[in-house]
Design a protein around this motif. Structure first.
Motif, PDB file in Angstrom:
ATOM      1  N   ASP A 219      -0.366   4.856 -11.759  1.00 54.41           N
ATOM      2  CA  ASP A 219      -0.585   4.370 -13.121  1.00 54.41           C
ATOM      3  C   ASP A 219      -1.287   3.017 -13.128  1.00 54.41           C
ATOM      4  OD1 ASP A 219       2.541   5.665 -14.496  1.00 54.41           O
ATOM      5  OD2 ASP A 219       0.587   6.614 -14.203  1.00 54.41           O
ATOM      6  N   SER A 220      -1.003   2.212 -12.126  1.00 60.65           N
ATOM      7  CA  SER A 220      -1.555   0.851 -12.081  1.00 60.65           C
ATOM      8  C   SER A 220      -3.061   0.823 -11.865  1.00 60.65           C
ATOM      9  CB  SER A 220      -0.859   0.042 -10.983  1.00 60.65           C
ATOM     10  OG  SER A 220      -1.009   0.678  -9.728  1.00 60.65           O
ATOM     11  N   VAL A 221      -3.630   1.921 -11.363  1.00 55.84           N
ATOM     12  CA  VAL A 221      -5.071   1.935 -11.080  1.00 55.84           C
ATOM     13  C   VAL A 221      -5.816   2.964 -11.911  1.00 55.84           C
ATOM     14  CG1 VAL A 221      -4.549   1.220  -8.717  1.00 55.84           C
ATOM     15  CG2 VAL A 221      -5.061   3.623  -9.186  1.00 55.84           C
ATOM     16  N   LYS A 222      -5.093   3.780 -12.645  1.00 64.55           N
ATOM     17  CA  LYS A 222      -5.728   4.851 -13.416  1.00 64.55           C
ATOM     18  C   LYS A 222      -6.710   4.271 -14.422  1.00 64.55           C
ATOM     19  CE  LYS A 222      -2.850   8.102 -13.983  1.00 64.55           C
ATOM     20  NZ  LYS A 222      -1.688   8.896 -14.455  1.00 64.55           N
ATOM     21  N   GLY A 223      -7.900   4.862 -14.465  1.00 54.36           N
ATOM     22  CA  GLY A 223      -8.932   4.385 -15.362  1.00 54.36           C
ATOM     23  C   GLY A 223      -9.809   3.310 -14.761  1.00 54.36           C
ATOM     24  N   ARG A 224      -9.387   2.743 -13.648  1.00 51.10           N
ATOM     25  CA  ARG A 224     -10.178   1.700 -12.988  1.00 51.10           C
ATOM     26  C   ARG A 224     -10.673   2.141 -11.616  1.00 51.10           C
ATOM     27  NH1 ARG A 224      -7.785  -2.867 -11.491  1.00 51.10           N
ATOM     28  NH2 ARG A 224      -5.718  -1.931 -11.206  1.00 51.10           N
ATOM     29  N   PHE A 225      -9.890   2.937 -10.919  1.00 57.08           N
ATOM     30  CA  PHE A 225     -10.251   3.401  -9.578  1.00 57.08           C
ATOM     31  C   PHE A 225     -10.657   4.870  -9.639  1.00 57.08           C
ATOM     32  CE2 PHE A 225      -7.423   0.354  -6.854  1.00 57.08           C
ATOM     33  CZ  PHE A 225      -7.946  -0.732  -7.550  1.00 57.08           C
ATOM     34  N   THR A 226     -11.601   5.240  -8.774  1.00 52.82           N
ATOM     35  CA  THR A 226     -12.011   6.631  -8.663  1.00 52.82           C
ATOM     36  C   THR A 226     -12.091   7.014  -7.195  1.00 52.82           C
ATOM     37  OG1 THR A 226     -13.333   6.458 -10.690  1.00 52.82           O
ATOM     38  CG2 THR A 226     -13.766   8.327  -9.240  1.00 52.82           C
ATOM     39  N   ILE A 227     -11.395   8.075  -6.836  1.00 50.29           N
ATOM     40  CA  ILE A 227     -11.442   8.573  -5.467  1.00 50.29           C
ATOM     41  C   ILE A 227     -12.396   9.760  -5.412  1.00 50.29           C
ATOM     42  CG2 ILE A 227      -9.437  10.111  -5.770  1.00 50.29           C
ATOM     43  CD1 ILE A 227      -8.665   9.425  -2.849  1.00 50.29           C
ATOM     44  N   SER A 228     -13.180   9.835  -4.337  1.00 45.62           N
ATOM     45  CA  SER A 228     -14.124  10.940  -4.180  1.00 45.62           C
ATOM     46  C   SER A 228     -14.234  11.280  -2.703  1.00 45.62           C
ATOM     47  CB  SER A 228     -15.492  10.571  -4.750  1.00 45.62           C
ATOM     48  OG  SER A 228     -16.018   9.444  -4.072  1.00 45.62           O
ATOM     49  N   ARG A 229     -14.759  12.463  -2.440  1.00 47.99           N
ATOM     50  CA  ARG A 229     -14.835  12.915  -1.054  1.00 47.99           C
ATOM     51  C   ARG A 229     -16.215  13.475  -0.750  1.00 47.99           C
ATOM     52  NH1 ARG A 229     -14.334  17.309  -3.753  1.00 47.99           N
ATOM     53  NH2 ARG A 229     -13.865  19.408  -3.133  1.00 47.99           N
ATOM     54  N   ASP A 230     -16.545  13.481   0.536  1.00 47.62           N
ATOM     55  CA  ASP A 230     -17.746  14.136   1.033  1.00 47.62           C
ATOM     56  C   ASP A 230     -17.263  15.181   2.025  1.00 47.62           C
ATOM     57  OD1 ASP A 230     -19.952  14.868   2.704  1.00 47.62           O
ATOM     58  OD2 ASP A 230     -21.028  13.118   1.959  1.00 47.62           O
ATOM     59  N   ASN A 231     -17.357  16.441   1.654  1.00 50.11           N
ATOM     60  CA  ASN A 231     -16.839  17.512   2.503  1.00 50.11           C
ATOM     61  C   ASN A 231     -17.549  17.593   3.840  1.00 50.11           C
ATOM     62  OD1 ASN A 231     -14.900  18.316   0.733  1.00 50.11           O
ATOM     63  ND2 ASN A 231     -16.079  19.997  -0.134  1.00 50.11           N
ATOM     64  N   VAL A 232     -18.820  17.321   3.846  1.00 48.15           N
ATOM     65  CA  VAL A 232     -19.602  17.472   5.072  1.00 48.15           C
ATOM     66  C   VAL A 232     -19.250  16.371   6.065  1.00 48.15           C
ATOM     67  CG1 VAL A 232     -21.916  17.509   6.052  1.00 48.15           C
ATOM     68  CG2 VAL A 232     -21.461  18.623   3.853  1.00 48.15           C
ATOM     69  N   LYS A 233     -19.180  15.150   5.583  1.00 49.21           N
ATOM     70  CA  LYS A 233     -18.936  14.016   6.470  1.00 49.21           C
ATOM     71  C   LYS A 233     -17.444  13.747   6.692  1.00 49.21           C
ATOM     72  CE  LYS A 233     -23.120  11.601   4.957  1.00 49.21           C
ATOM     73  NZ  LYS A 233     -23.632  10.358   4.326  1.00 49.21           N
ATOM     74  N   THR A 234     -16.597  14.405   5.907  1.00 47.81           N
ATOM     75  CA  THR A 234     -15.154  14.128   5.916  1.00 47.81           C
ATOM     76  C   THR A 234     -14.898  12.646   5.697  1.00 47.81           C
ATOM     77  OG1 THR A 234     -14.972  15.865   7.610  1.00 47.81           O
ATOM     78  CG2 THR A 234     -12.962  14.720   7.001  1.00 47.81           C
ATOM     79  N   THR A 235     -15.471  12.151   4.625  1.00 48.88           N
ATOM     80  CA  THR A 235     -15.211  10.782   4.219  1.00 48.88           C
ATOM     81  C   THR A 235     -14.605  10.786   2.823  1.00 48.88           C
ATOM     82  OG1 THR A 235     -17.436  10.551   3.311  1.00 48.88           O
ATOM     83  CG2 THR A 235     -17.098   9.837   5.583  1.00 48.88           C
ATOM     84  N   VAL A 236     -13.830   9.774   2.565  1.00 49.81           N
ATOM     85  CA  VAL A 236     -13.252   9.606   1.246  1.00 49.81           C
ATOM     86  C   VAL A 236     -13.524   8.175   0.798  1.00 49.81           C
ATOM     87  CG1 VAL A 236     -10.972   8.999   2.146  1.00 49.81           C
ATOM     88  CG2 VAL A 236     -11.192   9.907  -0.169  1.00 49.81           C
ATOM     89  N   ASP A 237     -13.989   8.028  -0.420  1.00 48.53           N
ATOM     90  CA  ASP A 237     -14.310   6.726  -0.971  1.00 48.53           C
ATOM     91  C   ASP A 237     -13.342   6.379  -2.099  1.00 48.53           C
ATOM     92  OD1 ASP A 237     -17.958   6.949  -0.744  1.00 48.53           O
ATOM     93  OD2 ASP A 237     -16.403   6.645   0.771  1.00 48.53           O
ATOM     94  N   LEU A 238     -13.186   5.093  -2.289  1.00 48.52           N
ATOM     95  CA  LEU A 238     -12.397   4.612  -3.418  1.00 48.52           C
ATOM     96  C   LEU A 238     -13.235   3.564  -4.149  1.00 48.52           C
ATOM     97  CD1 LEU A 238      -9.608   4.843  -4.807  1.00 48.52           C
ATOM     98  CD2 LEU A 238      -8.944   2.804  -3.516  1.00 48.52           C
ATOM     99  N   GLN A 239     -13.725   3.942  -5.310  1.00 49.89           N
ATOM    100  CA  GLN A 239     -14.486   3.015  -6.149  1.00 49.89           C
ATOM    101  C   GLN A 239     -13.496   2.258  -7.009  1.00 49.89           C
ATOM    102  OE1 GLN A 239     -17.864   2.289  -6.295  1.00 49.89           O
ATOM    103  NE2 GLN A 239     -17.220   0.673  -7.712  1.00 49.89           N
ATOM    104  N   MET A 240     -13.500   0.946  -6.875  1.00 47.57           N
ATOM    105  CA  MET A 240     -12.540   0.116  -7.591  1.00 47.57           C
ATOM    106  C   MET A 240     -13.296  -0.789  -8.555  1.00 47.57           C
ATOM    107  SD  MET A 240      -9.978  -0.859  -4.450  1.00 47.57           S
ATOM    108  CE  MET A 240     -11.192  -1.901  -3.633  1.00 47.57           C
ATOM    109  N   ASN A 241     -13.057  -0.606  -9.834  1.00 45.53           N
ATOM    110  CA  ASN A 241     -13.694  -1.395 -10.881  1.00 45.53           C
ATOM    111  C   ASN A 241     -12.649  -2.212 -11.634  1.00 45.53           C
ATOM    112  OD1 ASN A 241     -16.173  -0.137 -10.236  1.00 45.53           O
ATOM    113  ND2 ASN A 241     -15.776   1.520 -11.706  1.00 45.53           N
ATOM    114  N   SER A 242     -13.133  -3.186 -12.365  1.00 47.07           N
ATOM    115  CA  SER A 242     -12.250  -4.031 -13.187  1.00 47.07           C
ATOM    116  C   SER A 242     -11.072  -4.543 -12.360  1.00 47.07           C
ATOM    117  CB  SER A 242     -11.741  -3.246 -14.396  1.00 47.07           C
ATOM    118  OG  SER A 242     -12.803  -2.768 -15.175  1.00 47.07           O
ATOM    119  N   LEU A 243     -11.385  -5.067 -11.204  1.00 48.55           N
ATOM    120  CA  LEU A 243     -10.339  -5.498 -10.285  1.00 48.55           C
ATOM    121  C   LEU A 243      -9.559  -6.689 -10.835  1.00 48.55           C
ATOM    122  CD1 LEU A 243     -12.275  -4.952  -6.979  1.00 48.55           C
ATOM    123  CD2 LEU A 243     -10.034  -3.972  -7.509  1.00 48.55           C
ATOM    124  N   LYS A 244      -8.283  -6.703 -10.497  1.00 42.73           N
ATOM    125  CA  LYS A 244      -7.376  -7.743 -10.944  1.00 42.73           C
ATOM    126  C   LYS A 244      -6.755  -8.426  -9.730  1.00 42.73           C
ATOM    127  CE  LYS A 244      -5.953  -4.673 -14.724  1.00 42.73           C
ATOM    128  NZ  LYS A 244      -4.790  -3.995 -15.371  1.00 42.73           N
TER     129      LYS A 244
END
Length: 127
Positions: A61-86
């Protein structure tokens, strides 16, 4: 040998953005990958997770709406985009992988459900 390598941490001002990346290798399978964080003097807590094949995402709940997790199936990487950081987002961020789900709808928000962990990357948000 399973390796998870995080990158992208750093120092940012309040309201700024950072993008974390985690590259996983050597695991037998990937059911889910997650990001957890640990602030000084506090327990490690869940931030975000993604179920690999389905792409279903989960957020604290503390990060919902500000953070976005995404994946790359080919590279097996996962990213975390963090916006509006506090300032309260300041922590060491850890990437983790859960290899299997023996049943249906396994938990991905608890750290004891994960099999392997990265070394962590520091995120500092200045006020």
């Amino acid at each position: 040998q399973v390796q998870l390598v995080e990158s992208g941490g750093g120092l940012v001002q309040t309201g700024g953005s950072l993008r974390l990346s985690c590259a996983a290798s050597g695991q037998a399978s990937t059911y889910a990958m997650g990001w957890f964080r640990q602030a000084p003097g506090k327990e490690r807590e869940f931030a975000a997770a993604i179920v690999w094949n389905e792409g279903t995402t989960f957020y604290a709940d503390s990060v919902k709406g500000r953070f976005t997790i995404s994946r790359d199936n080919v590279k097996t990487t996962v990213d975390l985009q963090m916006n509006s950081l506090k300032p309260e987002d300041t922590a060491v961020y850890y990437c983790a992988v859960r290899e299997y789900c023996p049943g249906y709808g396994c938990f991905v928000t608890r750290d004891n459900e994960y099999d392997y962990w990265g070394q962590g990357t520091q995120v500092t948000v200045s006020s």
